[in-house]
Design an enzyme around this catalytic site. Structure first.
Site, PDB file in Angstrom:
ATOM      1  N   LYS A 146       0.882  -1.180   0.000  1.00  0.00           N
ATOM      2  CA  LYS A 146       0.000   0.000   0.000  1.00  0.00           C
ATOM      3  C   LYS A 146       0.916   1.225   0.000  1.00  0.00           C
ATOM      4  CE  LYS A 146      -4.085   1.986   0.294  1.00  0.00           C
ATOM      5  NZ  LYS A 146      -5.057   1.945  -0.835  1.00  0.00           N
ATOM      6  N   ASP A 204      -2.526 -12.381   5.220  1.00  0.00           N
ATOM      7  CA  ASP A 204      -3.593 -13.045   5.973  1.00  0.00           C
ATOM      8  C   ASP A 204      -4.920 -12.849   5.253  1.00  0.00           C
ATOM      9  OD1 ASP A 204      -4.902 -14.314   8.180  1.00  0.00           O
ATOM     10  OD2 ASP A 204      -5.499 -12.326   8.885  1.00  0.00           O
ATOM     11  N   ASP A 264      -7.208 -15.676   2.610  1.00  0.00           N
ATOM     12  CA  ASP A 264      -8.590 -16.123   2.821  1.00  0.00           C
ATOM     13  C   ASP A 264      -9.426 -15.876   1.569  1.00  0.00           C
ATOM     14  OD1 ASP A 264      -7.974 -16.798   5.479  1.00  0.00           O
ATOM     15  OD2 ASP A 264      -9.922 -16.080   6.202  1.00  0.00           O
TER      16      ASP A 264
HETATM   17  C1  IPM Z   1      -4.007 -17.496   9.997  1.00  0.00           C
HETATM   18  C2  IPM Z   1      -4.845 -17.042  11.143  1.00  0.00           C
HETATM   19  C3  IPM Z   1      -3.952 -16.414  12.204  1.00  0.00           C
HETATM   20  C4  IPM Z   1      -3.258 -15.238  11.554  1.00  0.00           C
HETATM   21  C5  IPM Z   1      -4.659 -15.989  13.495  1.00  0.00           C
HETATM   22  C6  IPM Z   1      -5.465 -17.105  14.097  1.00  0.00           C
HETATM   23  C7  IPM Z   1      -3.691 -15.424  14.484  1.00  0.00           C
HETATM   24  O1  IPM Z   1      -5.837 -16.184  10.730  1.00  0.00           O
HETATM   25  O2  IPM Z   1      -3.099 -18.302  10.207  1.00  0.00           O
HETATM   26  O3  IPM Z   1      -4.265 -17.044   8.877  1.00  0.00           O
HETATM   27  O4  IPM Z   1      -3.845 -14.157  11.438  1.00  0.00           O
HETATM   28  O5  IPM Z   1      -2.108 -15.408  11.162  1.00  0.00           O
HETATM   29 MN    MN Z   2      -5.978 -15.967   8.579  1.00  0.00          MN
END
Ligand code: IPM
Ligand code: MN
Length: 355
Positions: A191, A247, A251
């Site tokens: 960013k 992170d 996802d």
């Molecule tokens: C991941 C999880 C962790 C992170 C959390 C649970 C601390 O979301 O491994 O992606 O944010 O790294």
């Molecule tokens: Mn995560």
């Protein structure tokens, strides 16, 4: 060969999915003549319940003495109201830091058999995609200075994002090397239009790109990257990014592969000792019901064989067994849409049968 593997089963569905991966590893060991010795250690909520802390010293010592570590998941509603430093999640950050695991590899690929699960339009994913997200894991805002204080408007809280040249260089190097072995394309996500830490990130990545003329390296702002991931995921080969952006984007990437229950990860540092875990969480709503999809953890074990032990053939055997059962149409509940589904144990049995 004999390999000592630390097991961090953790909370929720953690124990079930780790046990599945252990069974698969035992079957692989038998087939290829390796001995895997498993030693369990407590982490997360279970450790809080037993010792009052999420990451006991014995767990850290045990992991550091292992050849590699397999983790299920940590956390659950029972421990959600504890203060930050006592939460199960803190143990995850603690073990990553203690083991020096600054690299998090999160492959996101669309299995042909699961193409129908991808929420994207068919013409976007008809040719599949195969992305390797290289997430920085022991720096940035997760580990920066934080606190609560009295501010201009009363109580306030802050977290800080800080990256050193050294931290950026070492993660970028992993990503450039990975790109070299794959499609030779690297997208560095930041960013830099707003954050000073991103401007340093970008500068260092550009300097390093000179060492890798065979890799096509481009920058992308994280907001645009979030959009591009669903607009045209095929444009990505290797992605390198900070702890928090990685992170979030991983996802997002998992969802376009069909199910987060499919995605493994490898956390690595300067040695071959790694920490392998599914990217999904502890799913407390289905814990103990023999319903969870064990594939992400089983594929994490396959990554361990490859990255920690250099057992390429053994690792491939697991990956192709998973391919086979998916191609046979076998599904756990997360992918069955209410139709009859395999249990965790049944899915594991099928994968072992197809090794
Ligand atoms: C991941 C999880 C962790 C992170 C959390 C649970 C601390 O979301 O491994 O992606 O944010 O790294
Ligand atoms: Mn995560």
């Amino acid at each position: 060969m004999k390999y000592n593997i630390g097991l961090l089963r953790g909370d929720g569905i953690g124990p079930e999915i780790v046990d599945s991966a252990v069974r698969v590893l035992e079957a692989v060991g038998k087939k290829y003549g390796h001995e895997f010795v498993f030693t369990p250690y407590d982490i997360g909520g279970v450790a809080i319940d037993k010792y009052g802390i999420p990451l006991p010293e014995a767990t850290v010592e045990g992991c550091l003495a292992s050849d590699s570590v397999l983790l299920g998941a940590v956390g659950g509603p029972k421990w959600d109201t504890l203060p930050g430093h006592l939460r199960p999640e803190k143990a995850l950050l603690g073990i990553r830091a203690a083991m020096g695991l600054f690299t998090n590899l999160r492959p996101a690929k669309l299995y042909p058999a699961l193409a129908g699960e991808c929420p994207l339009r068919e013409d976007i994913v008809s040719e599949g995609f195969d992305i390797m997200i290289v997430r920085e894991l022991t720096g940035g805002i997760y580990f920066g200075e934080r606190g609560v204080r009295e501010g201009k408007y009363g109580e306030e809280a802050y977290d800080t994002e800080c990256y050193s040249r050294m931290e950026i260089e070492r993660i970028a190097r992993v990503a450039f090397e990975a790109a070299r072995l794959r499609g030779k394309k690297l997208t560095s996500i930041d960013k830099a239009n707003v954050l000073e830490s991103s401007r340093l990130w970008r500068k260092v990545v550009h300097e390093m790109a000179l060492e890798y003329p065979d890799v096509e390296c481009t920058d992308m702002l994280v907001d645009n990257a979030a959009m591009q991931l669903v607009r045209n995921p095929r444009q990505f080969d290797v992605i390198v990014t900070s702890n928090m952006f990685g992170d979030i984007l991983s996802d997002e990437a998992s969802q376009i592969t069909g199910s987060i229950g499919m995605l493994p990860s490898a956390s690595l540092g300067d040695t071959t000792r790694g920490l392998y875990e599914p990217i999904h969480g502890s799913a407390p709503d289905i814990a103990g019901q023999n319903k969870a999809n064990p594939i992400a953890t089983i594929l994490s074990a396959a990554m361990m064989l490859l990255y920690s032990f250099g057992l390429t053939e053994e690792s491939d055997a697991i990956v192709s067994a998973v391919d086979k059962v998916l191609n046979m149409g076998l599904r756990t509940a997360d992918l069955a849409h209410g139709k009859p589904a395999l249990t965790t144990v049944e899915m594991t049995d099928k994968i072992i049968e197809n090794l």
